[in-house]
Motif scaffolding. Sequence first.
Motif, PDB file in Angstrom:
ATOM      1  N   VAL A  72       0.837  -1.201   0.000  1.00 32.12           N
ATOM      2  CA  VAL A  72       0.000   0.000   0.000  1.00 32.12           C
ATOM      3  C   VAL A  72       0.872   1.252   0.000  1.00 32.12           C
ATOM      4  O   VAL A  72       0.610   2.217  -0.735  1.00 32.12           O
ATOM      5  CB  VAL A  72      -0.944  -0.001   1.220  1.00 32.12           C
ATOM      6  CG1 VAL A  72      -1.626   1.363   1.388  1.00 32.12           C
ATOM      7  CG2 VAL A  72      -2.005  -1.096   1.075  1.00 32.12           C
ATOM      8  N   ALA A  73       1.940   1.242   0.812  1.00 31.51           N
ATOM      9  CA  ALA A  73       2.840   2.394   0.866  1.00 31.51           C
ATOM     10  C   ALA A  73       3.527   2.612  -0.487  1.00 31.51           C
ATOM     11  O   ALA A  73       3.700   3.751  -0.939  1.00 31.51           O
ATOM     12  CB  ALA A  73       3.888   2.184   1.958  1.00 31.51           C
ATOM     13  N   MET A  74       3.919   1.513  -1.160  1.00 32.55           N
ATOM     14  CA  MET A  74       4.527   1.630  -2.489  1.00 32.55           C
ATOM     15  C   MET A  74       3.563   2.292  -3.471  1.00 32.55           C
ATOM     16  O   MET A  74       3.946   3.180  -4.247  1.00 32.55           O
ATOM     17  CB  MET A  74       4.899   0.232  -3.024  1.00 32.55           C
ATOM     18  CG  MET A  74       6.048  -0.455  -2.352  1.00 32.55           C
ATOM     19  SD  MET A  74       6.272  -2.108  -3.110  1.00 32.55           S
ATOM     20  CE  MET A  74       7.682  -2.723  -2.189  1.00 32.55           C
ATOM     21  N   VAL A  75       2.312   1.833  -3.435  1.00 31.78           N
ATOM     22  CA  VAL A  75       1.308   2.347  -4.367  1.00 31.78           C
ATOM     23  C   VAL A  75       1.014   3.814  -4.082  1.00 31.78           C
ATOM     24  O   VAL A  75       0.898   4.635  -5.006  1.00 31.78           O
ATOM     25  CB  VAL A  75       0.021   1.498  -4.284  1.00 31.78           C
ATOM     26  CG1 VAL A  75      -1.117   2.167  -5.025  1.00 31.78           C
ATOM     27  CG2 VAL A  75       0.279   0.107  -4.849  1.00 31.78           C
ATOM     28  N   GLU A  76       0.892   4.159  -2.815  1.00 34.30           N
ATOM     29  CA  GLU A  76       0.609   5.551  -2.455  1.00 34.30           C
ATOM     30  C   GLU A  76       1.731   6.473  -2.909  1.00 34.30           C
ATOM     31  O   GLU A  76       1.498   7.622  -3.288  1.00 34.30           O
ATOM     32  CB  GLU A  76       0.390   5.662  -0.947  1.00 34.30           C
ATOM     33  CG  GLU A  76      -0.927   5.043  -0.483  1.00 34.30           C
ATOM     34  CD  GLU A  76      -1.115   5.114   1.020  1.00 34.30           C
ATOM     35  OE1 GLU A  76      -0.114   5.403   1.727  1.00 34.30           O
ATOM     36  OE2 GLU A  76      -2.243   4.870   1.490  1.00 34.30           O
ATOM     37  N   GLU A  77       2.960   5.962  -2.886  1.00 33.19           N
ATOM     38  CA  GLU A  77       4.104   6.771  -3.311  1.00 33.19           C
ATOM     39  C   GLU A  77       4.032   7.132  -4.785  1.00 33.19           C
ATOM     40  O   GLU A  77       4.525   8.177  -5.211  1.00 33.19           O
ATOM     41  CB  GLU A  77       5.402   6.007  -3.011  1.00 33.19           C
ATOM     42  CG  GLU A  77       6.654   6.840  -3.167  1.00 33.19           C
ATOM     43  CD  GLU A  77       7.895   6.092  -2.730  1.00 33.19           C
ATOM     44  OE1 GLU A  77       8.999   6.493  -3.162  1.00 33.19           O
ATOM     45  OE2 GLU A  77       7.776   5.111  -1.985  1.00 33.19           O
ATOM     46  N   GLY A 128      -8.284  -2.505  -3.019  1.00 34.75           N
ATOM     47  CA  GLY A 128      -9.403  -3.170  -2.360  1.00 34.75           C
ATOM     48  C   GLY A 128      -9.195  -3.258  -0.854  1.00 34.75           C
ATOM     49  O   GLY A 128      -8.075  -3.167  -0.359  1.00 34.75           O
ATOM     50  N   PRO A 129     -10.277  -3.488  -0.110  1.00 37.96           N
ATOM     51  CA  PRO A 129     -10.183  -3.559   1.351  1.00 37.96           C
ATOM     52  C   PRO A 129      -9.778  -4.951   1.829  1.00 37.96           C
ATOM     53  O   PRO A 129      -9.829  -5.919   1.073  1.00 37.96           O
ATOM     54  CB  PRO A 129     -11.615  -3.244   1.782  1.00 37.96           C
ATOM     55  CG  PRO A 129     -12.449  -3.842   0.676  1.00 37.96           C
ATOM     56  CD  PRO A 129     -11.663  -3.624  -0.595  1.00 37.96           C
ATOM     57  N   GLU A 171      -3.908 -14.002   2.217  1.00 37.57           N
ATOM     58  CA  GLU A 171      -4.972 -13.813   1.231  1.00 37.57           C
ATOM     59  C   GLU A 171      -5.176 -12.334   0.931  1.00 37.57           C
ATOM     60  O   GLU A 171      -5.353 -11.945  -0.235  1.00 37.57           O
ATOM     61  CB  GLU A 171      -6.274 -14.427   1.746  1.00 37.57           C
ATOM     62  CG  GLU A 171      -7.400 -14.401   0.729  1.00 37.57           C
ATOM     63  CD  GLU A 171      -8.664 -15.077   1.219  1.00 37.57           C
ATOM     64  OE1 GLU A 171      -9.604 -15.197   0.407  1.00 37.57           O
ATOM     65  OE2 GLU A 171      -8.711 -15.486   2.397  1.00 37.57           O
ATOM     66  N   ALA A 172      -5.143 -11.495   1.970  1.00 31.53           N
ATOM     67  CA  ALA A 172      -5.320 -10.058   1.771  1.00 31.53           C
ATOM     68  C   ALA A 172      -4.178  -9.485   0.928  1.00 31.53           C
ATOM     69  O   ALA A 172      -4.397  -8.638   0.050  1.00 31.53           O
ATOM     70  CB  ALA A 172      -5.385  -9.349   3.127  1.00 31.53           C
ATOM     71  N   PHE A 173      -2.968  -9.967   1.162  1.00 31.41           N
ATOM     72  CA  PHE A 173      -1.816  -9.469   0.416  1.00 31.41           C
ATOM     73  C   PHE A 173      -1.906  -9.855  -1.055  1.00 31.41           C
ATOM     74  O   PHE A 173      -1.764  -9.013  -1.947  1.00 31.41           O
ATOM     75  CB  PHE A 173      -0.523 -10.005   1.030  1.00 31.41           C
ATOM     76  CG  PHE A 173       0.706  -9.716   0.211  1.00 31.41           C
ATOM     77  CD1 PHE A 173       1.094  -8.406  -0.046  1.00 31.41           C
ATOM     78  CD2 PHE A 173       1.482 -10.751  -0.301  1.00 31.41           C
ATOM     79  CE1 PHE A 173       2.226  -8.124  -0.800  1.00 31.41           C
ATOM     80  CE2 PHE A 173       2.615 -10.491  -1.052  1.00 31.41           C
ATOM     81  CZ  PHE A 173       2.990  -9.180  -1.305  1.00 31.41           C
TER      82      PHE A 173
END
Length: 229
Positions: free
Chosen positions: A83-88, A96-97, A106-108
């Motif tokens: 998530v941090a990579m994508v936000e950067e 997705g949540p 599974e979430a990853f």
Amino acid sequence: MDTKNAVEKRLDWLNDQWVEFAQSPDARLLRWVVEPGEVRMVEAWLKKESDERTGECPDLFLRFDQPFVQPEAYGLELRETLVAMVEETQEGVSLGPVTPGQSGAEAFFSACEALQRHYESVCEVLAVVLVPGEVVEVKAWRQWLEKALTHLRSPKVRVAVLDDVRVRALEPLAQADPKRVMTAVADLDMAGAMEEVARGRRAWTRREGATGSCWCGWAMRRAAASSTW
């Protein structure tokens, strides 16, 4: 006539091993069996492929080095890093949540699939490279990877891990599921590479009368150095 130096040849060998894995329809996890002195060369290849200016594979490589300390938390830690990579990037990619009842793994991998779909026009495979800076318990690491395989549904999301040739800790995983877990022995012959570099340097010195060290020799000394797992 092959004009590539010792480093370039070995990067090509690693590239060929990756391509074979990426094109195998059933494989999801690449178990790269490496000598300690080969780890830096694998890292160099990953760095090259992660750079859009030098990469040759049509794949997107993401490297994760989070320590494997708490198996139940590891997947969520990976997801947080993703998530941090994508936000950067500031591209507004939706991963997705995390849904109720989802395991961390599974979430990853669900987030990885969402990321791959977002970039599928520019990359064929999202390559998740897991190189934990620390593994507190090898059996737990192997079990986590075994469970992770059940969440690697898409052929466009694949995982690569390193396995120390001296220990071969992931051998049972590969034996239990040889279709989905592909083993590639790096076999980079680093001693031969050093010898090749030395021969080239001696020849260059005779021709040019040079006394300084060339980049290739420096790179090979680093690549041949032992690495901490």
